[in-house]
Scaffold this motif. Structure first.
Motif, PDB file in Angstrom:
ATOM      1  N   ARG A 187       0.830  -1.199   0.000  1.00 59.73           N
ATOM      2  CA  ARG A 187       0.000   0.000   0.000  1.00 59.73           C
ATOM      3  C   ARG A 187       0.868   1.254   0.000  1.00 59.73           C
ATOM      4  O   ARG A 187       0.670   2.171  -0.795  1.00 59.73           O
ATOM      5  N   THR A 188       1.879   1.244   0.898  1.00 60.38           N
ATOM      6  CA  THR A 188       2.746   2.420   1.003  1.00 60.38           C
ATOM      7  C   THR A 188       3.546   2.615  -0.274  1.00 60.38           C
ATOM      8  O   THR A 188       3.656   3.733  -0.793  1.00 60.38           O
ATOM      9  N   LEU A 189       4.117   1.503  -0.793  1.00 55.49           N
ATOM     10  CA  LEU A 189       4.944   1.630  -2.000  1.00 55.49           C
ATOM     11  C   LEU A 189       4.103   2.097  -3.184  1.00 55.49           C
ATOM     12  O   LEU A 189       4.526   2.953  -3.966  1.00 55.49           O
TER      13      LEU A 189
ATOM     14  N   ILE B  79       3.556   5.708  -2.887  1.00 53.83           N
ATOM     15  CA  ILE B  79       4.738   6.498  -3.286  1.00 53.83           C
ATOM     16  C   ILE B  79       4.803   6.606  -4.813  1.00 53.83           C
ATOM     17  O   ILE B  79       5.034   7.683  -5.375  1.00 53.83           O
TER      18      ILE B  79
ATOM     19  N   TRP C 242      12.443   3.794   0.366  1.00 55.97           N
ATOM     20  CA  TRP C 242      11.343   4.010   1.297  1.00 55.97           C
ATOM     21  C   TRP C 242      11.691   3.444   2.668  1.00 55.97           C
ATOM     22  O   TRP C 242      11.472   4.071   3.704  1.00 55.97           O
TER      23      TRP C 242
ATOM     24  N   ASN D 100       7.808  12.090  -1.628  1.00 56.51           N
ATOM     25  CA  ASN D 100       6.540  11.451  -1.987  1.00 56.51           C
ATOM     26  C   ASN D 100       6.034  10.501  -0.911  1.00 56.51           C
ATOM     27  O   ASN D 100       5.241   9.608  -1.191  1.00 56.51           O
ATOM     28  N   MET D 101       6.534  10.678   0.318  1.00 55.72           N
ATOM     29  CA  MET D 101       6.075   9.802   1.399  1.00 55.72           C
ATOM     30  C   MET D 101       4.605  10.063   1.696  1.00 55.72           C
ATOM     31  O   MET D 101       4.095  11.158   1.461  1.00 55.72           O
ATOM     32  N   PRO D 102       3.927   9.027   2.217  1.00 58.80           N
ATOM     33  CA  PRO D 102       2.508   9.237   2.528  1.00 58.80           C
ATOM     34  C   PRO D 102       2.345  10.316   3.580  1.00 58.80           C
ATOM     35  O   PRO D 102       3.163  10.421   4.488  1.00 58.80           O
TER      36      PRO D 102
END
Lengths: 259, 375
Positions: free
Chosen positions: A120-122, A125, B64, B97-99
């Motif tokens: 989800r996070t990737l 991004i 990330w 671009n981090m959440p």
């Protein structure tokens, strides 16, 4: 850049029935470059792209991507090879029953075994990297504009950090501002992710803005390859028409004609 | 380069060295599959510097991970050292671009939420019902307009749809109804013979087929056959913007697409119902003859003498209403199709389920009505 070419095509022949699309086509793509492929309608730009990624079996010829033959590889090796490139089709070709984020997660879900929150996070991004707004992640492709669909398709193509990205007419059907933004995006991601980009396009502005080299397809082969400046000197009616025409002047490829 | 494996199985090593967290190996999306993030985060909490000099590949996923680990570090975040210029650029891109914090954790569940969703559903359902009724009104108004100006009627189209929904459905309707007659006679005889009242099987078959089963089962078959076809045909036209094209050309999609289909159904469903009645009685007669020895002549005499014509009338009165329900719902769901293929499939199945359901509801209402008026 003394590297071996990442894509090496030799003596490619493709035909549909009796219609010959390519006849002995040779092409090299160098690591880290943005190569623009241009040509009139029906010269087989998209067919070349499909042949390189293995969607279409050519009649003859060798295609090597990252040093491995695309045609004569065992399925397992081909699967591993396929992970090292990403393809963006003309209209994004997003899966219409999945949201944008699920579309970007799809390659991760199929190829890897990652925990859902990481995926989800990737995916988030990647979606942000291609410049889509935050609320686009939960939307379905039918709720997006054409430009946003293309961006989402690009995000899916780079989901697994490929080494090569194939883009099929990324700026076709976009307004000039959207197209220019997409050009910037290609350059930016190429620099950030170290991509090699194989760009099929009609758009002279795109060629001018992002391409390191241009390959012209005509007469069933690569007629000329080189920088845009080199193209101006090519003596072929189509190439002359294309790079010297009024649209080329508008794209500032040519210096304006003296009045 | 073909001798190095393209996909690394080498895990990424994490070593805490004083307040220096050293990462070594491949820091890629593949390594992330086996990476123990909880343990690494634990170590990162004691780190001031994260050193990635020994990593040999970093991709977006790895970047990330680095950014996420660095955020855990001491003093509001550790510094990342030892990145090549290319890696530093990638890390910066990912960091940008981090959440956003607390993104994606919308509260779900909870009583208010469920109530809100229930309310939303009811509101949506009521809205759809109102829309359906207004669509019905639109179609009826258009038909009224056509009655005033008969030249507007697309006769070719009506005839075409009559063949599609009527003539082509005759074999399946006949066969189904014949079999229902056979089954009724057989089951009825088994029960009635216990009282020596075999001959009443004729009344059983006649009343149930003429009044209810003949037309109801025909309507269900037609809803499955033609209602879904209407939705799919109109829906795919909607998807390819043909409906919008019609509107821009000054053509009314209701006149051109909906009215011929609805009219064809209204004409053909009673006809199919009649065929179903005949076939059902025939099946019952054959079974009564074979199984009970009721001769065809006796069957006919009892049928004509003992069965009120109103039983047939009740069945036939219902037919045009069922046709209207099937036609309107089929066309309405088709008009609702949006831009994607999935909605076409979903609405086609909705169309069939909803029209069968509404036909049965209508049938129940007719039963009450006829009981009240006493026929």
């Amino acid at each position: 850049m003394a590297d071996a070419p990442v894509i090496r095509v030799r003596g490619l022949v493709t035909r549909f029935g009796r219609h010959v699309v390519h006849d002995g086509l040779d092409l090299d793509v160098r690591r880290g470059e943005v190569l623009g492929v241009v040509g009139g309608s029906g010269t087989g730009k998209s067919v070349l792209l499909r042949a390189i990624v293995g969607l279409l079996r050519p009649a003859e010829g060798q295609i090597e991507v990252l040093g491995q033959s695309v045609r004569d590889t065992p399925p397992d090796a081909y699967r591993r090879l396929r992970r090292r490139w990403g393809v963006m089709f003309q209209d994004g070709a997003l899966f219409s029953s999945l949201t944008v984020r699920q579309n970007v997660e799809a390659p991760m879900r199929e190829q890897l075994d990652l925990p859902p929150d990481v995926m989800r996070t990737l995916a988030g991004i990647k979606v942000r990297m291609v410049g889509l707004p935050e609320d686009a992640q939960g939307k379905y492709p039918s709720e997006l504009s054409g430009g946003m669909r293309k961006r989402a398709g690009f995000a899916r193509a780079i989901a697994l950090d490929p080494e090569i990205v194939f883009l099929d007419e990324p700026t076709a059907g976009l307004d000039p501002i959207g197209a220019a933004a997409f050009d910037r995006l290609i350059r930016q991601l190429r620099d950030a992710l170290g991509l090699t980009v194989f760009l099929v396009t009609h758009d002279l502005d795109s060629l001018h803005a992002v391409c390191d080299r241009v390959a012209v397809l005509a007469d069933r082969r690569v007629l000329a390859i080189g920088s845009i400046a080199d193209m101006l000197d090519v003596d072929h009616p189509w190439v002359r028409e294309y790079f010297h025409g009024p649209r080329a002047r508008a794209a500032k490829i040519m210096p304006p004609e003296p009045a | 380069m073909s001798d190095t494996p393209p996909v690394s199985d080498r895990p990424c090593d994490v070593i805490l060295d004083g307040n220096r967290l050293r990462l070594a190996g491949h820091l890629t999306i593949d390594a992330l599959q086996t990476f123990d993030r909880a343990a690494a985060a634990e170590l990162a909490r004691r780190a001031v510097v994260i050193d990635i000099t020994e990593t040999d590949a970093v991709d977006t996923a790895g970047a990330w991970l680095l950014v996420a680990l660095a955020a855990q570090g001491q003093g509001g975040g550790a510094d990342i050292h030892g990145a090549s210029s290319h890696q530093a650029q990638l890390i910066d891109t990912v960091r940008a671009n981090m959440p956003p914090p607390e993104a994606g954790s919308e509260a779900t569940g909870g009583m208010t939420d469920r109530l809100a969703r229930l309310g939303g559903r009811i509101h949506g359902g009521a809205g759809a019902a109102v829309e359906l009724v207004s669509f019905l009104g639109q179609v009826v108004a258009t038909i009224g307009g056509i009655i005033l100006h008969p030249r507007r009627l697309r006769l070719t189209s009506v005839v075409h749809h009559c063949q599609e929904v009527g003539w082509n459905a005759v074999p399946i309707v006949t066969l189904m109804s014949f079999l229902i007659g056979v089954v009724l006679a057989f089951q009825g005889a088994a029960q009635l013979s216990q009282f020596g009242a075999e001959v009443f099987v004729v009344d059983l078959i006649a009343i149930s087929i003429l009044r209810e089963l003949g037309i109801l089962l025909t309507a269900i078959i037609v809803a499955g056959r033609s209602g879904s076809a209407f939705t799919a045909a109109i829906g795919s036209m909607k998807m390819r913007e043909e409906i919008d094209a019609m509107r821009t050309l000054g053509l009314d999609p209701v006149t051109i697409l909906v009215v011929p289909r609805v009219l064809a159904l209204i004409v053909m469903l009673p006809a199919l119902g009649l065929i179903a009645d005949v076939a059902g009685l025939l099946g019952g007669a054959v079974m009564a003859w074979v199984d009970l020895g009721v001769s065809p002549a006796a069957f006919q005499a009892r049928l004509v003498g003992n069965t009120d014509l109103w039983h047939f009338g009740v069945g036939m009165i219902k037919a045009p209403f069922f046709a209207l329900i099937i036609g309107i719902i089929g066309c309405y769901e088709g008009m609702k199709v949006g831009g994607n293929a999935e909605s076409l499939g979903r609405l086609t199945s909705t169309s069939v389920v909803l029209s069968i359901f509404m036909v049965i509801v209508m049938d129940a209402m007719f039963s009450i009505f006829f009981a009240v008026v006493g026929v």
